[in-house]
Design an enzyme around this catalytic site. Structure first.
Site, mmCIF file in Angstrom:
data_model
loop_
_atom_site.group_PDB
_atom_site.id
_atom_site.type_symbol
_atom_site.label_atom_id
_atom_site.label_comp_id
_atom_site.label_asym_id
_atom_site.label_seq_id
_atom_site.Cartn_x
_atom_site.Cartn_y
_atom_site.Cartn_z
ATOM 1 N N ASP A 103 2.295 1.457 2.235
ATOM 2 C CA ASP A 103 1.902 1.949 3.557
ATOM 3 C C ASP A 103 3.119 2.580 4.221
ATOM 4 O OD1 ASP A 103 0.731 2.275 6.062
ATOM 5 O OD2 ASP A 103 -0.323 0.347 5.956
ATOM 6 N N GLU A 260 -4.464 7.855 7.155
ATOM 7 C CA GLU A 260 -5.182 7.297 8.299
ATOM 8 C C GLU A 260 -5.260 8.395 9.340
ATOM 9 O OE1 GLU A 260 -4.926 3.588 11.463
ATOM 10 O OE2 GLU A 260 -3.078 4.502 10.703
ATOM 11 N N HIS A 334 -6.622 -4.144 9.042
ATOM 12 C CA HIS A 334 -5.809 -5.020 9.872
ATOM 13 C C HIS A 334 -5.853 -4.671 11.350
ATOM 14 C CE1 HIS A 334 -3.427 -1.489 9.011
ATOM 15 N NE2 HIS A 334 -2.683 -1.768 10.048
ATOM 16 N N ASP A 335 -6.500 -3.572 11.711
ATOM 17 C CA ASP A 335 -6.604 -3.149 13.108
ATOM 18 C C ASP A 335 -8.009 -3.337 13.682
ATOM 19 O OD1 ASP A 335 -3.957 -2.360 13.392
ATOM 20 O OD2 ASP A 335 -4.351 -0.313 12.717
#
Length: 567
Positions: A103, A260, A334-335
């Site tokens: 990431d 993203e 994770h968000d």
């Protein structure tokens, strides 16, 4: 050089599993997940059948945003282990046929990064690495004047921070300790390309680029009197040019890569992911995860608009397919809150909710992503106090919502529904203390349902969410129609009260799949029973044959059903 169809087949046959390192598995009893902890669980992941592990940032960081504030792109944060631990993880994963996807946080760095620290000394080379703007000549710490624009940080408050020693403002679209890089500076681009080359040389198989469509800012800075400023920097003026350069110069064209994409458009995502554009393999978009935002506001709750959800899936699936784009398929990361708590009914239909959401996207055209614990049916943790939260955004908005007039109880209820920490609680490995995540004190609390929802119980249970996810992965790998077939959404029959049914066909040659998912807690009868004639059940989360009643095919609460006709 592989053909476009070979590329589609390759992308369509893979499944990615996201690991939020801090919460996955703790190997040294300090309460924080680490790289060796992942290595310890590789057999579990291999058993599930996933191809890639997307690891959230484990680079050196002050952890103001849980690692998305990077202080050194080429080193391992000691709380997560050592470079030797990473090398061991990479080697052991490769033995099991699993690649690592890193990431990369390239929109901003931590303000503790060496580059920013040098900028603070006034070094012109490094000032040019960030988005610094001069303040008014008479500005001072007590009265810095107006910031360069009225843009709002994603974490609340103005997106500019004043530095008295420089008499300048710097842009931070996220936390004030996350300074935005200046991608218009070719030296910055070359630095980041070299970071990618560094990890690629260490055997990394893929890359995920964090909020990458925000990297290109406009040359002219102006106030936004219609919104929060995002329309000026989202999918910015040079974004495609900069992505093409990054991919070309770092030698990652053809690898598994994903961007993203915040508040993006289909047209841009077609360009981001079409192989002919030589940018990325696929794109995340988040429009479908805003259908329960009241008037687009994350911090204003409303029931999910299932009609809008279906419409968004239809548009993104059909239009991306028609123009050669490629979707990353996901409900969770994770968000985001846990999807079964968010879109389902975990009190009454936990298994059906969990599996219906999974099948709804896993049979679509694209590459599916599983977020850790999703395959176990993990839910929002049910925290009861703001003191249990660790996320900077959640804590900020608990205060902001009260400043806007909400009571503490109202503000807490909203945070409990929306917090990023809902998905960041430790993975529930077994029914022992702390869910088997750590023998120490976990950095954040464990959901209380870990005694019944955990990996040890589910791996051995053929009727568990884990077994269902494993079957979905096996189906994708076995069926070319799922990997590379076309997609067309199917409308429910008029007057059937089936607004919450998402149905689509996948076709490849003479093979056809009809996938249907009821995302409501009541029976729906969207089609005549004859639609199932001759179809073989490929996926189902209810026992027995498809249910028919009075000549109608009935989908029970949170039922998912996929039928296949083989040519």
């Amino acid at each position: 050089m592989e053909s476009t169809q070979e590329r589609v087949r390759e992308l369509g046959s893979k499944v990615v599993y996201q690991i939020y390192v801090r919460s996955f598995n703790d190997s040294n009893a300090d309460g924080i997940g680490d790289l060796r902890g992942i290595t310890q669980r590789l057999d579990y992941l291999a058993g599930l059948g996933v191809d890639y592990l997307w690891l959230t940032p484990f680079f050196k960081s002050p952890q103001n945003d849980n690692g998305y504030d990077v202080a050194d792109y080429r080193s391992v944060e000691p709380m997560f282990g050592t470079m030797e631990d990473f090398d061991e993880l990479s080697q052991e994963a490769k033995k099991r046929g699993i690649g690592l996807m890193l990431d990369m946080v390239f929109n901003h760095t931590s303000t503790e990064h060496e580059w920013f620290q040098k900028a603070l000394t006034g070094d012109p080379k490094y000032l040019a690495y960030y988005k610094f703007v001069d303040a008014a000549p008479n500005a001072c710490e007590e009265d810095p004047g107006e910031p360069p624009t009225n843009w709002v940080s994603k974490f609340g408050g103005n997106a500019w921070q004043y530095v008295p020693s420089l008499n300048k403002w710097y842009l931070h679209l996220f936390d004030r300790t996350q300074a935005d890089l200046n991608w218009d500076n070719p030296e910055v681009r070359h630095e980041l390309e070299d970071v990618v080359r560094f990890w690629k040389a260490k055997g990394v198989s893929g890359f995920r680029f964090d909020v990458v469509n925000l990297i290109s800012k406009p040359a002219e800075l102006q106030n936004d009197y219609e919104g929060d400023g995002r329309r000026f920097y989202t999918d910015g003026p040079h974004i495609h040019e900069y992505l093409q350069e990054l991919v070309r110069e770092s030698g990652i064209d053809g690898m598994i890569t994903v961007g993203e994409m915040s508040s993006t458009s289909i047209a841009n995502c077609i360009r981001y992911s079409n192989p002919e554009c030589h940018e990325l393999a696929m794109a995340f978009n988040f429009h479908h995860l805003k259908v329960d935002y009241d008037h687009g506001n994350k911090w204003a709750l409303q029931p999910a608009d299932l009609g809008e959800l279906r419409s968004l899936f239809k548009s993104w699936q059909e239009e991306m397919t028609a123009a050669g784009g490629w979707n990353a398929l996901f409900w969770s990361n994770h968000d985001q809150p846990r999807p079964n708590s968010r879109f389902g009914d975990v009190q009454n239909h936990w298994y059906q909710t969990t599996t219906a959401l999974a099948a709804c996207t896993h049979i679509m055209r694209g590459t599916p992503y599983i977020y850790q614990g999703e395959e176990l049916g993990m839910t929002n943790p049910g925290f009861t106090s703001i003191d249990q939260y660790r996320d900077v955004e959640s804590i900020n908005y608990y205060r902001i919502l009260q400043d806007e007039g909400k009571t503490p109880e109202e503000a807490f209820h909203i945070v409990a529904e929306r917090s990023r920490d809902d998905s960041r609680t430790p993975v529930q490995w077994d029914a022992t203390q702390n869910a088997g995540f750590t023998t120490g004190t976990p950095w954040i609390g464990v959901a209380s349902n870990y005694t019944t929802i955990n990996a040890a119980a589910e791996v051995a249970d053929p009727h568990s969410p884990y077994a269902f996810y494993k079957h979905l992965i096996e189906v994708r790998k076995a069926e070319p129609v799922i990997q590379e077939g076309d997609v067309r959404f199917v409308d429910a029959d008029p007057g059937t009260d089936s607004e919450g049914v998402i149905a689509y066909e996948r076709t490849l040659g003479a093979t056809r799949v009809l996938a249907m998912t009821n995302l409501t807690s009541h029976d729906c009868a969207p089609f005549a029973a004859s639609v199932a004639n001759g179809g073989e059940v490929l996926v189902s989360n209810y026992e027995g044959a498809p249910l028919a009643r009075e000549g109608r095919l009935v989908l029970r609460p949170f039922e998912t059903l996929a039928l296949i006709w083989r040519g």
